[in-house]
Design a protein around this motif. Structure first.
Motif, short mmCIF file in Angstrom:
data_model
loop_
_atom_site.label_atom_id
_atom_site.label_comp_id
_atom_site.label_asym_id
_atom_site.label_seq_id
_atom_site.Cartn_x
_atom_site.Cartn_y
_atom_site.Cartn_z
N GLY A 118 21.74 34.09 40.87
CA GLY A 118 22.21 35.14 41.71
C GLY A 118 22.90 36.23 40.90
O GLY A 118 23.06 36.12 39.69
N LEU A 119 23.29 37.26 41.57
CA LEU A 119 23.98 38.40 40.97
C LEU A 119 25.40 38.46 41.49
O LEU A 119 25.64 38.38 42.69
N TYR A 120 26.34 38.60 40.56
CA TYR A 120 27.75 38.72 40.90
C TYR A 120 28.28 40.03 40.36
O TYR A 120 28.21 40.28 39.16
N ILE A 121 28.79 40.87 41.24
CA ILE A 121 29.37 42.16 40.86
C ILE A 121 30.85 41.92 40.58
O ILE A 121 31.57 41.43 41.45
N VAL A 122 31.29 42.24 39.36
CA VAL A 122 32.66 41.92 38.96
C VAL A 122 33.44 43.21 38.70
O VAL A 122 33.11 43.97 37.79
N ALA A 123 34.48 43.41 39.49
CA ALA A 123 35.38 44.54 39.27
C ALA A 123 36.31 44.20 38.11
O ALA A 123 36.87 43.11 38.05
N THR A 124 36.44 45.12 37.16
CA THR A 124 37.28 44.89 35.99
C THR A 124 38.47 45.85 36.01
O THR A 124 38.40 46.90 36.63
N PRO A 125 39.55 45.49 35.33
CA PRO A 125 40.74 46.34 35.35
C PRO A 125 40.48 47.73 34.76
O PRO A 125 39.76 47.87 33.77
N ILE A 126 41.09 48.72 35.36
CA ILE A 126 40.98 50.09 34.86
C ILE A 126 42.01 50.32 33.75
O ILE A 126 41.78 51.07 32.84
N GLY A 127 43.11 49.61 33.79
CA GLY A 127 44.14 49.77 32.76
C GLY A 127 44.53 48.46 32.14
O GLY A 127 43.96 48.01 31.16
N ASN A 128 45.48 47.79 32.73
CA ASN A 128 46.06 46.56 32.21
C ASN A 128 45.09 45.39 32.39
O ASN A 128 44.70 45.08 33.51
N LEU A 129 44.74 44.71 31.30
CA LEU A 129 43.82 43.57 31.40
C LEU A 129 44.37 42.46 32.29
O LEU A 129 43.62 41.69 32.88
N GLY A 130 45.68 42.40 32.41
CA GLY A 130 46.32 41.41 33.28
C GLY A 130 46.03 41.63 34.75
O GLY A 130 46.34 40.77 35.58
N ASP A 131 45.45 42.78 35.10
CA ASP A 131 45.11 43.06 36.49
C ASP A 131 43.81 42.42 36.94
O ASP A 131 43.44 42.52 38.11
N LEU A 132 43.09 41.76 36.02
CA LEU A 132 41.86 41.07 36.41
C LEU A 132 42.20 39.98 37.40
O LEU A 132 43.09 39.16 37.16
N SER A 133 41.49 39.94 38.51
CA SER A 133 41.78 38.93 39.52
C SER A 133 41.34 37.55 39.04
O SER A 133 40.41 37.42 38.24
N PRO A 134 42.00 36.51 39.54
CA PRO A 134 41.58 35.15 39.18
C PRO A 134 40.12 34.89 39.56
O PRO A 134 39.40 34.22 38.83
N ARG A 135 39.69 35.41 40.69
CA ARG A 135 38.30 35.21 41.11
C ARG A 135 37.33 35.89 40.15
O ARG A 135 36.28 35.34 39.81
N ALA A 136 37.65 37.09 39.71
CA ALA A 136 36.80 37.80 38.74
C ALA A 136 36.74 37.02 37.43
O ALA A 136 35.67 36.87 36.83
N ALA A 137 37.88 36.51 36.97
CA ALA A 137 37.92 35.73 35.73
C ALA A 137 37.07 34.48 35.86
O ALA A 137 36.32 34.13 34.94
N ASP A 138 37.15 33.81 36.99
CA ASP A 138 36.35 32.61 37.23
C ASP A 138 34.86 32.94 37.25
O ASP A 138 34.05 32.20 36.68
N THR A 139 34.50 34.03 37.87
CA THR A 139 33.09 34.43 37.93
C THR A 139 32.56 34.71 36.53
O THR A 139 31.46 34.27 36.17
N LEU A 140 33.33 35.43 35.72
CA LEU A 140 32.90 35.71 34.35
C LEU A 140 32.79 34.42 33.54
O LEU A 140 31.85 34.26 32.75
N ALA A 141 33.70 33.50 33.74
CA ALA A 141 33.69 32.24 32.99
C ALA A 141 32.49 31.37 33.35
O ALA A 141 31.98 30.63 32.51
N ARG A 142 32.00 31.48 34.57
CA ARG A 142 30.90 30.64 35.04
C ARG A 142 29.53 31.30 34.89
O ARG A 142 28.51 30.62 35.05
N ALA A 143 29.48 32.58 34.62
CA ALA A 143 28.20 33.28 34.53
C ALA A 143 27.37 32.77 33.36
O ALA A 143 27.90 32.46 32.29
N ASP A 144 26.07 32.69 33.57
CA ASP A 144 25.17 32.32 32.48
C ASP A 144 25.02 33.48 31.50
O ASP A 144 24.85 33.27 30.30
#
Length: 91
Positions: free
Chosen positions: A1-27
């Motif tokens: 499937g396709l997962y659209i991931v919003a990334t922080p515009i400034g502070n990297l700490g603003d990445l949501s936990p869900r976005a981080a999990d999606t990136l970690a699980r992506a092939d």
């Protein structure tokens, strides 16, 4: 499937936990600039394969990404913000 991931515009700490999990699980992660996304992945302690996907190569790369979606998790991440709004993902 396709997962659209919003990334922080400034502070990297603003990445949501869900976005981080999606990136970690992506092939594979389709990225606007691998240097920028690599920095974000290092910040969250994740190492995943990346495929550059931008205006200059989108027509060549898109067919492979679409084929991968049938059996793999493909994450689409822009340099900052949400892909598809004004980034290569709009196609």
């Amino acid at each position: 499937g396709l997962y659209i991931v919003a990334t922080p515009i400034g502070n990297l700490g603003d990445l949501s936990p869900r976005a981080a999990d999606t990136l970690a699980r992506a092939d594979i992660i389709a990225v606007e600039d691998s240097r920028v996304t690599a920095k974000l992945l290092r910040h969250i302690g994740v190492k995943r394969p990346m495929q550059p996907y931008h205006d200059h190569n989108a027509d060549q790369v898109r067919p492979d990404l679409i084929a991968r979606m049938a059996t793999q998790a493909v994450a689409l991440a822009s340099d900052a913000g949400t892909p598809l709004i004004s980034d290569p993902g709009y196609k």
